[in-house]
Motif scaffolding. Structure first.
Motif, mmCIF file in Angstrom:
data_model
loop_
_atom_site.group_PDB
_atom_site.id
_atom_site.type_symbol
_atom_site.label_atom_id
_atom_site.label_comp_id
_atom_site.label_asym_id
_atom_site.label_seq_id
_atom_site.Cartn_x
_atom_site.Cartn_y
_atom_site.Cartn_z
ATOM 1 N N VAL A 55 0.848 -1.194 0.000
ATOM 2 C CA VAL A 55 0.000 0.000 0.000
ATOM 3 C C VAL A 55 0.888 1.249 0.000
ATOM 4 O O VAL A 55 1.785 1.365 0.837
ATOM 5 C CB VAL A 55 -0.927 0.011 1.233
ATOM 6 N N PRO A 56 0.673 2.195 -0.917
ATOM 7 C CA PRO A 56 1.476 3.417 -0.919
ATOM 8 C C PRO A 56 1.148 4.319 0.266
ATOM 9 O O PRO A 56 -0.010 4.404 0.691
ATOM 10 C CB PRO A 56 1.101 4.096 -2.240
ATOM 11 N N VAL A 57 2.185 4.967 0.798
ATOM 12 C CA VAL A 57 2.046 5.833 1.975
ATOM 13 C C VAL A 57 2.500 7.238 1.599
ATOM 14 O O VAL A 57 3.558 7.424 1.007
ATOM 15 C CB VAL A 57 2.899 5.303 3.146
ATOM 16 N N HIS A 58 1.687 8.234 1.981
ATOM 17 C CA HIS A 58 1.973 9.619 1.618
ATOM 18 C C HIS A 58 1.975 10.498 2.876
ATOM 19 O O HIS A 58 1.164 10.302 3.780
ATOM 20 C CB HIS A 58 0.915 10.143 0.642
ATOM 21 N N VAL A 59 2.869 11.484 2.875
ATOM 22 C CA VAL A 59 2.996 12.406 3.995
ATOM 23 C C VAL A 59 3.529 13.722 3.459
ATOM 24 O O VAL A 59 4.040 13.787 2.320
ATOM 25 C CB VAL A 59 3.952 11.801 5.067
ATOM 26 N N HIS A 60 3.423 14.781 4.228
ATOM 27 C CA HIS A 60 4.072 16.048 3.866
ATOM 28 C C HIS A 60 5.585 15.831 3.857
ATOM 29 O O HIS A 60 6.126 15.111 4.696
ATOM 30 C CB HIS A 60 3.690 17.113 4.879
ATOM 31 N N ALA A 61 6.263 16.480 2.919
ATOM 32 C CA ALA A 61 7.707 16.263 2.777
ATOM 33 C C ALA A 61 8.477 16.545 4.060
ATOM 34 O O ALA A 61 9.475 15.879 4.356
ATOM 35 C CB ALA A 61 8.243 17.130 1.635
ATOM 36 N N ALA A 62 8.030 17.521 4.843
ATOM 37 C CA ALA A 62 8.756 17.877 6.068
ATOM 38 C C ALA A 62 8.700 16.776 7.118
ATOM 39 O O ALA A 62 9.544 16.741 8.021
ATOM 40 C CB ALA A 62 8.204 19.178 6.644
ATOM 41 N N ASP A 63 7.726 15.874 7.025
ATOM 42 C CA ASP A 63 7.622 14.770 7.986
ATOM 43 C C ASP A 63 8.114 13.451 7.419
ATOM 44 O O ASP A 63 8.072 12.423 8.107
ATOM 45 C CB ASP A 63 6.175 14.615 8.467
ATOM 46 N N ARG A 64 8.617 13.453 6.204
ATOM 47 C CA ARG A 64 9.093 12.196 5.622
ATOM 48 C C ARG A 64 10.223 11.568 6.447
ATOM 49 O O ARG A 64 10.201 10.348 6.703
ATOM 50 C CB ARG A 64 9.547 12.436 4.177
ATOM 51 N N PRO A 65 11.218 12.333 6.917
ATOM 52 C CA PRO A 65 12.252 11.714 7.772
ATOM 53 C C PRO A 65 11.686 11.131 9.063
ATOM 54 O O PRO A 65 12.204 10.129 9.573
ATOM 55 C CB PRO A 65 13.216 12.874 8.053
ATOM 56 N N LEU A 66 10.642 11.752 9.591
ATOM 57 C CA LEU A 66 10.046 11.268 10.837
ATOM 58 C C LEU A 66 9.346 9.934 10.629
ATOM 59 O O LEU A 66 9.368 9.068 11.516
ATOM 60 C CB LEU A 66 9.071 12.320 11.374
ATOM 61 N N VAL A 67 8.733 9.732 9.478
ATOM 62 C CA VAL A 67 8.090 8.447 9.201
ATOM 63 C C VAL A 67 9.145 7.336 9.157
ATOM 64 O O VAL A 67 8.896 6.207 9.591
ATOM 65 C CB VAL A 67 7.296 8.502 7.886
ATOM 66 N N ARG A 68 10.340 7.650 8.670
ATOM 67 C CA ARG A 68 11.427 6.664 8.665
ATOM 68 C C ARG A 68 11.929 6.379 10.073
ATOM 69 O O ARG A 68 12.317 5.269 10.406
ATOM 70 C CB ARG A 68 12.598 7.181 7.830
ATOM 71 N N HIS A 69 11.936 7.418 10.925
ATOM 72 C CA HIS A 69 12.474 7.310 12.290
ATOM 73 C C HIS A 69 11.456 7.938 13.256
ATOM 74 O O HIS A 69 11.635 9.054 13.726
ATOM 75 C CB HIS A 69 13.821 8.024 12.385
ATOM 76 N N PRO A 70 10.369 7.211 13.544
ATOM 77 C CA PRO A 70 9.217 7.824 14.226
ATOM 78 C C PRO A 70 9.415 8.177 15.695
ATOM 79 O O PRO A 70 8.507 8.730 16.310
ATOM 80 C CB PRO A 70 8.123 6.773 14.063
ATOM 81 N N TYR A 71 10.595 7.885 16.247
ATOM 82 C CA TYR A 71 10.872 8.298 17.624
ATOM 83 C C TYR A 71 11.789 9.521 17.673
ATOM 84 O O TYR A 71 12.043 10.051 18.760
ATOM 85 C CB TYR A 71 11.527 7.160 18.405
ATOM 86 N N ARG A 72 12.281 9.969 16.556
ATOM 87 C CA ARG A 72 13.209 11.098 16.514
ATOM 88 C C ARG A 72 12.454 12.380 16.192
ATOM 89 O O ARG A 72 12.411 12.831 15.046
ATOM 90 C CB ARG A 72 14.297 10.857 15.470
ATOM 91 N N TYR A 73 11.826 12.947 17.190
ATOM 92 C CA TYR A 73 11.047 14.158 16.945
ATOM 93 C C TYR A 73 11.345 15.210 18.004
ATOM 94 O O TYR A 73 11.706 14.885 19.140
ATOM 95 C CB TYR A 73 9.546 13.851 16.897
ATOM 96 N N ASP A 74 11.189 16.450 17.595
ATOM 97 C CA ASP A 74 11.406 17.563 18.514
ATOM 98 C C ASP A 74 10.217 17.707 19.445
ATOM 99 O O ASP A 74 9.061 17.479 19.056
ATOM 100 C CB ASP A 74 11.612 18.867 17.738
ATOM 101 N N ARG A 75 10.517 18.110 20.673
ATOM 102 C CA ARG A 75 9.472 18.354 21.676
ATOM 103 C C ARG A 75 9.943 19.466 22.590
ATOM 104 O O ARG A 75 11.146 19.682 22.746
ATOM 105 C CB ARG A 75 9.202 17.073 22.468
ATOM 106 N N GLU A 76 9.011 20.158 23.206
ATOM 107 C CA GLU A 76 9.354 21.303 24.048
ATOM 108 C C GLU A 76 9.680 20.912 25.483
ATOM 109 O O GLU A 76 10.350 21.669 26.188
ATOM 110 C CB GLU A 76 8.204 22.316 24.040
ATOM 111 N N SER A 77 9.203 19.748 25.925
ATOM 112 C CA SER A 77 9.457 19.291 27.296
ATOM 113 C C SER A 77 9.903 17.838 27.278
ATOM 114 O O SER A 77 9.381 17.044 26.481
ATOM 115 C CB SER A 77 8.197 19.400 28.162
#
Length: 253
Positions: free
Chosen positions: A90-112
């Motif tokens: 099944v093809p998966v689509h996302v905004h380009a800015a979140d494409r790296p996050l889909v590859r590495h879904p635990y590597r995200y910025d957070r404020e706290s």
């Protein structure tokens, strides 16, 4: 058909041809369109059986999905993607800015920091435990097409809306012919990190930029949708304007 909600798992039809899947206070949606079956967000790994059940309710199966559209790439929204790609292509689509996050879904910025936040907000611990049991610590990233462009319609007439803040490439999806807006985590009605109910943005423990997230709510208001379908919590049937008003009044937390 089992009921869903912020306190229980299951599926239910929340709009014409729209099945809401809830597992461990996390939602995804099967949408039946004239162009085929679409999945909005992919939940946690152990939501697979509910996905199969939701697809069967609209006379489909995983192999019948023509596309997955992601609101963003966090681990709790991509959990069934690896299996959908491996077994059904099944093809998966996302905004380009979140494409790296889909590859590495635990590597995200957070404020706290998450651990310190959980200690300060113990009301979220039961929800986080349920998410863990549903496979939150074992999500595999995948390659997605960074093809979603806000304002450019997708299959079934879904219109992506730029709602950055929770993540940098977060989008919502408006489905005008059914008067619904899928808000992902741009606006939720239950926050797993605090255990708090009602319209709000997600806690700083999982949000990259709360100021941007609050500012992005204006784009949701512009849809004037009657039904709000969030990434966490129950559907909101009092209109997007009411939901955004409640989230703005609550502010960042």
């Amino acid at each position: 058909m089992r009921a869903n909600g912020s306190s229980g798992d299951g599926i239910r039809e929340v709009a014409d041809g729209v099945m809401m899947i809830t597992r461990a206070v996390t939602n995804s949606y099967v949408v039946a369109t004239d162009e085929g079956l679409v999945l909005i967000d992919a939940g946690l790994p152990r939501s697979w059986s509910l996905l199969v059940e939701a697809l069967a309710a609209v006379r489909g199966a995983p192999g019948d999905l023509v596309s997955v559209y992601l609101t963003h790439g966090h681990f709790d929204h991509v959990g069934t993607l690896e299996r959908l790609q491996r077994e059904h292509h099944v093809p998966v689509h996302v905004h380009a800015a979140d494409r790296p996050l889909v590859r590495h879904p635990y590597r995200y910025d957070r404020e706290s920091p998450r651990t310190a936040y959980a200690l300060r907000h113990p009301g979220g611990l039961p929800s986080l435990a349920r998410m863990t049991f549903a496979g939150a610590l074992g999500v595999h990233g995948v390659d997605a097409e960074g093809s979603i462009v806000p304002g450019t319609p997708l299959l079934g007439g879904l219109v992506p809306i730029a709602t950055p803040g929770h993540t940098y490439g977060h989008v919502a999806f408006h489905l005008p012919d059914r008067d619904v807006v899928f808000t992902g985590d741009a606006l939720v009605t239950f926050d797993p990190y605090t255990g708090g109910s009602g319209p709000q943005i997600v806690a700083r423990a999982a949000t990259a930029d709360s100021d941007a997230a609050l500012a992005a709510l204006a784009a949701l208001t512009a849809t004037a949708a009657a039904t709000v379908l969030p990434g966490h919590g129950d559907a909101w049937v009092h209109g997007i304007r009411d939901a955004v008003g409640g989230a703005l009044a609550r502010g960042a937390h």
